[in-house]
Write a protein that holds these residues in place. Structure first.
Motif, mmCIF file in Angstrom:
data_model
loop_
_atom_site.group_PDB
_atom_site.id
_atom_site.type_symbol
_atom_site.label_atom_id
_atom_site.label_comp_id
_atom_site.label_asym_id
_atom_site.label_seq_id
_atom_site.Cartn_x
_atom_site.Cartn_y
_atom_site.Cartn_z
ATOM 1 N N LEU A 60 -11.746 34.723 54.506
ATOM 2 C CA LEU A 60 -10.289 34.842 54.539
ATOM 3 C C LEU A 60 -9.629 33.672 53.806
ATOM 4 N N ILE A 61 -8.373 33.876 53.399
ATOM 5 C CA ILE A 61 -7.613 32.825 52.722
ATOM 6 C C ILE A 61 -6.921 31.946 53.774
ATOM 7 N N VAL A 62 -7.007 30.624 53.578
ATOM 8 C CA VAL A 62 -6.315 29.676 54.452
ATOM 9 C C VAL A 62 -4.979 29.307 53.810
ATOM 10 N N HIS A 63 -3.909 29.478 54.581
ATOM 11 C CA HIS A 63 -2.560 29.191 54.099
ATOM 12 C C HIS A 63 -2.116 27.829 54.612
ATOM 13 N N LEU A 64 -1.568 27.027 53.689
ATOM 14 C CA LEU A 64 -1.150 25.662 54.004
ATOM 15 C C LEU A 64 0.199 25.399 53.355
ATOM 16 N N PRO A 65 0.934 24.372 53.859
ATOM 17 C CA PRO A 65 2.290 24.146 53.328
ATOM 18 C C PRO A 65 2.337 23.463 51.966
ATOM 19 N N GLU A 71 -5.729 19.114 50.497
ATOM 20 C CA GLU A 71 -6.671 18.015 50.275
ATOM 21 C C GLU A 71 -7.317 17.539 51.568
ATOM 22 N N ALA A 72 -6.664 17.818 52.688
ATOM 23 C CA ALA A 72 -7.234 17.418 53.982
ATOM 24 C C ALA A 72 -8.453 18.277 54.343
ATOM 25 N N ILE A 73 -8.538 19.489 53.797
ATOM 26 C CA ILE A 73 -9.660 20.366 54.177
ATOM 27 C C ILE A 73 -10.614 20.673 53.026
ATOM 28 N N SER A 100 -16.515 18.515 54.773
ATOM 29 C CA SER A 100 -17.195 18.567 56.063
ATOM 30 C C SER A 100 -16.271 17.956 57.115
ATOM 31 N N GLY A 101 -16.310 18.540 58.296
ATOM 32 C CA GLY A 101 -15.442 18.072 59.372
ATOM 33 C C GLY A 101 -13.999 18.502 59.214
ATOM 34 N N ALA A 102 -13.744 19.489 58.336
ATOM 35 C CA ALA A 102 -12.369 19.949 58.116
ATOM 36 C C ALA A 102 -11.837 20.715 59.322
ATOM 37 N N GLY A 103 -12.728 21.191 60.168
ATOM 38 C CA GLY A 103 -12.290 21.858 61.390
ATOM 39 C C GLY A 103 -11.941 23.319 61.206
ATOM 40 N N ILE A 104 -12.276 23.874 60.043
ATOM 41 C CA ILE A 104 -11.999 25.291 59.790
ATOM 42 C C ILE A 104 -13.117 26.121 60.423
ATOM 43 N N GLY A 134 -0.464 23.533 61.119
ATOM 44 C CA GLY A 134 -1.916 23.693 61.032
ATOM 45 C C GLY A 134 -2.242 24.757 60.009
ATOM 46 N N PRO A 135 -3.535 24.958 59.725
ATOM 47 C CA PRO A 135 -3.946 25.958 58.738
ATOM 48 C C PRO A 135 -3.927 27.373 59.321
#
Ligand code: TXA
Ligand code: MG
Length: 314
Positions: A60-65, A71-73, A100-104, A134-135
């Motif tokens: 799936l696509i992750v939507h961010l602002p 860059e955080a993920i 790694s550790g992005a939490g997704i 959040g994402p």
């Protein structure tokens, strides 16, 4: 019940509250309506697949602002950055290496080491992403195999009763999905969409390669290999044979279980972590057996993944 939320401060606050509680909310983007859920929550993402009735775990696509949130993920390479600067916010999705550790949730990426990231331009999507903070994983808000929705009424027509709310933002301007692109080291088009490939070529000053449909890779083993554990996998097991690690479901108990109560949403949410954990426990040259999972609802997507894990290796 699916409620329709007005495109105002109260509606956005309620949508963000529902998403924070792990519920699903459809929201407008400039392309099509997205079916949003918290991308960090295995359970919320499992419910997205359930609501859409998807027979497999396509990523799936992750939507961010904004770019900073991306860059955080994810690792944003030089060409990706150039494209992001030019086309974000807008109908361009970049497939990037997942940090790694992005939490997704691994259900979002279907176990891949890359993540598709998009920064939508629609003002309501922007306001919702900032309120939720959040994402958001968001495929198009239609049942699997049906046409993508460009109005709140279309969303309700397909998903009413299956999601908590739809944020009504009127008609989507673009009307077809975002362009999906691999940027670095060289641009490859995975899905044509709202940003023309010609515009990407003009910006980067090089030709864009054709990658076909990212959801259906041309080489059948391409995605399958990512999902395969090291251990040999047997399916439809009701008990462990000597030397096998049994992963249970419902009444079939094992060393691990996908869901002790036979809950398909829980089983989907735990699937990728369980595959990894079973592989670790089975050890080198180990063997894993999976209890039967019913071929209905989310069980179809779970079984699709398990069959790939059990497929003969090349
Ligand atoms: O316009 C859009 O992009 C809409 C709105 C809601 O933003 N969203 C959308 O999402 O179309 P969806 O889930 O229908 O598209 C997901 C597609 C997958 O089928 C796959 O082709 C690609 O995105 N994709 C996602 N993650 C990927 C990855 N890690 N590698 C390659 N392709 C990926
Ligand atoms: Mg779609």
């Amino acid at each position: 019940m699916t409620v329709t939320l007005a495109p105002d401060t109260d509606g956005i606050a309620e949508a963000a509250r529902l998403l924070t509680a792990g519920e699903l909310v459809a929201f407008p983007t400039e392309t099509v309506y997205g079916l949003g859920g918290d991308a960090r929550s295995d359970r919320a993402v499992a419910r997205i697949y359930e609501a859409k009735g998807r027979p497999s775990f396509n990523p799936l696509i992750v939507h961010l602002p904004d770019l900073a949130a991306a860059e955080a993920i994810a690792e944003v390479g030089p060409k990706a950055r150039k494209l992001a600067d030019a086309f974000w916010p807008g109908p361009l999705t970049l497939v990037l290496p997942l940090k790694s550790g992005a939490g997704i949730s691994p259900l979002v990426t279907a176990g891949l080491s890359t993540v598709a990231v998009r920064v939508p331009a629609h003002p309501l999507a922007q306001r919702l992403l900032r309120a939720f903070d959040g994402p958001l994983a968001a495929p198009s808000a239609n049942p699997s195999g049906r046409v993508s929705p460009t109005r709140a009424g279309h969303v309700l027509g397909g998903l009413t009763g299956r999601i908590s709310a739809v944020l009504d933002g009127g008609t989507c301007a673009v009307g077809l999905e975002s362009t999906i692109l691999l940027a670095d080291p060289a641009p490859v088009l995975l899905r044509p969409g709202g940003v023309p490939a010609e515009a990407v070529e003009a910006l980067l000053g090089e030709a864009v390669g054709q990658g076909g449909d990212a959801g259906k890779p041309t080489s059948p083993g391409q995605l399958a290999s990512h999902y395969a554990p090291e251990a040999a996998v047997r399916l439809e097991a009701v008990e462990a044979r000597p030397g096998e690690l049994l992963v249970g479901f419902g009444d079939v108990k094992g060393a691990l279980t996908l869901s002790g109560t036979g809950d398909l949403v829980e089983a989907a949410a735990r699937l990728f972590d369980t595959l990894r954990e079973a592989d670790r426990m089975a050890g080198p040259g180990g063997r894993i057996a999976f209890a039967p999972v019913p071929e209905m609802g989310l069980g179809r997507a779970i079984n699709d993944r398990l069959r790939r894990a059990a497929a003969p290796r090349s």
